[in-house]
Design an enzyme around this catalytic site. Structure first.
Site, PDB file in Angstrom:
ATOM      1  CD  GLU A 254      13.880  57.526 -43.197  1.00  0.00           C
ATOM      2  OE1 GLU A 254      12.921  57.235 -42.444  1.00  0.00           O
ATOM      3  OE2 GLU A 254      15.021  57.715 -42.793  1.00  0.00           O
ATOM      4  CB  CYS A 288      14.371  56.395 -38.802  1.00  0.00           C
ATOM      5  SG  CYS A 288      15.396  55.688 -40.087  1.00  0.00           S
TER       6      CYS A 288
END
Length: 503
Positions: A254, A288
């Site tokens: 990720e 993110c």
């Protein structure tokens, strides 16, 4: 909130937190608040070996029983939510409300995993051969290595740990060297949960590796760890992915995001305003899933963008522990320098900048508070290919939806995206095969704030991994296909004849 009081409530020993060479600084004011003992390569080897032995025991514990351990962990997190949330805020710099929200994510994934512990199901598949049954099983895979980033210092661990544990795996956690104290607090809570759970929890079920990049490399390179789940930059993923693949391990990556919101002519501008504002400045732009770019239709540009500029000018910037603060600090000077560099580049390319620059420098000489920036990009073909982990929002005009979607997708990253529209056709196009190419595609909400029920992750340079909800649990298990013959004959598949009868 006094840090010593926080330590006390979480059962952290100040002496042990000041017994090593790894210095830990709070973004609140840049002061050092811990010096931790780090693990050597030999320490890591010992801990990985212990995780292997723990796995051999834990995999035989029934799934619902494993779920009970995670339930106990969730209850301890509920009990210590305020203290752990405050420590998250103090160590990584996000505001206290977001620190509490992060611990709530941990609680939620524990609840999810408890239910999952009774639903680790396989399949029954039709066999082409008479008198045969074909089944698919999911089995525990082994120790799972978890590498987490500073910006979500505890939630990402919980996303992975809760699922891995109910799947029958042991876990080894390498937290960011910027936020290791929260990891120690979580490890203590886990150990308390194991104590309450009883003898079924083997020693070494959860291991913690404290150190910098070198100790993470030991974990990544060890073939005894079949799964590495790594959260961080794309640059980190370029190193971790090939190293794990070279030893035929599995990665759950990720990585970076360059997330965009499209604001259509029919959009509810109040919703769009709220979604963009939190997405762009929440966690000081250090998520993110932070909103990096917005594409605003010509028809609503002049109604929305000046409103955003006005809001940016009135944002409450300050200590993340102050209840009135909406924007806390960047994590450190390196993050501030990266923001300054990105804004200088945008200005050189013709961007019109509102905001930016350091804030509260007279009060926090070693704390890197900034004014969030809006950058209006005038060129029709301009785009921003790189992610800067800071509160910079790039603004573009558009007239055609297909063009806006194409420009949204025309970046290396593919994590989160959103469209604000009341037009059902636009919404359907955005989520169609010709729409957003991101792992997350939202309608009338922002790019951040994912719930644990859905699989979290993205495509392209975001890494392709999925964590948290849906069927992400399969990443922590190995698949087994089994065919059973309950007849007295042995027919071959595909109608193959292999006559072994004696003449």
């Amino acid at each position: 909130m006094d840090i010593k009081d926080i330590f006390s409530k979480l059962g952290l020993d100040e002496k042990s937190l000041n017994s090593g060479s790894l210095e830990v600084f709070t973004p609140v004011d840049g002061s050092k608040f811990a010096s931790l003992k780090t693990d050597s390569a030999a320490d890591a080897d010992t801990k990985i070996a212990a995780a292997v032995e723990a796995f051999k025991i834990w995999r035989t514990v029934p799934g619902p029983r494993r779920g009970e351990l995670v339930r106990l962990l969730g209850e301890l997190l509920r009990k210590h939510k305020e203290s752990l949330g405050a420590l998250v805020s103090y160590e990584c710099g996000k505001i206290y409300q977001e620190g509490l929200g992060e611990v709530q994510e941990m609680i939620d994934i524990c609840d999810f995993a408890v239910g999952l512990s009774r639903q680790l199901y396989g399949l029954t598949i039709a066999s082409e051969r008479p008198g045969h049954k074909m089944r698919e099983y999911w089995q525990p895979i082994g120790p799972v290595g978890i590498i987490s980033a500073f910006n979500f210092p505890v939630a990402v661990w919980a996303w992975n740990a809760a699922l891995a544990l109910v799947c029958g795996d042991s876990i080894i956690w390498k937290p960011s060297e910027k936020t290791p104290v929260t990891a120690i607090a979580c490890q203590k809570l886990f150990e308390e949960a194991c104590k309450q759970f009883g003898a079924d929890a083997p020693k070494g079920l959860s291991q913690l590796l404290i150190g910098e990049r070198d100790i993470g490399e030991v974990l990544v390179n060890d073939k005894r760890v079949p799964v590495i789940s790594a959260t961080g930059s794309t640059a980190m993923g370029r190193i971790v992915g090939p190293k794990v693949a070279a030893r035929f391990g599995r990665t759950i990556l990720e990585l970076g995001g360059n997330n965009a919101i499209i604001v259509a002519p029919s959009a509810d501008l109040n919703l769009a305003f709220q979604g963009i504002l939190f997405g762009a400045v929440g966690t000081c732009g250090q998520r993110c899933t932070s909103t990096r770019r917005i594409f605003v239709h010509d028809d609503v540009y002049d109604a929305l963008v000046p409103r955003l500029k006005k809001a940016y000018a009135g944002l409450s910037i300050g200590s993340p522990l102050d209840a009135k603060t909406l924007v806390g600090p960047l994590v450190d000077k390196l993050a501030f320098d990266a923001m300054e560099k990105a804004l200088a580049k945008a200005k050189a390319e013709g961007g019109e900048i509102t905001g930016g620059g350091r804030a509260l420098a007279d009060k926090y000489t070693e704390g890197y508070y900034v004014n969030p920036a809006i950058v209006e990009m005038k060129g029709a073909a301009d785009n921003v290919q790189e992610e800067t982990f800071a509160p910079i929002l790039y603004v573009f005009r558009y007239t055609d939806l297909e063009e806006a979607i194409a420009r949204q997708n025309d970046v290396p990253q593919g994590l989160s995206s959103s469209i604000f529209t009341r037009d059902v056709l636009e919404a359907e196009i955005f989520t169609s095969e010709a729409g957003s190419d991101c792992g997350i595609a939202n309608i009338n909400i922002g790019t951040s704030g994912a719930e644990i029920g859905g699989a979290f992750g993205g495509e392209k340079e975001t890494g392709g991994g999925r964590e948290s909800g849906s069927d992400a649990w399969k990443g922590y298990m190995r698949r087994m296909t089994s065919t059973m013959n309950y007849s007295k004959a042995l027919p071959l598949a595909q109608g193959i004849t292999f006559d072994t009868s004696e003449s």
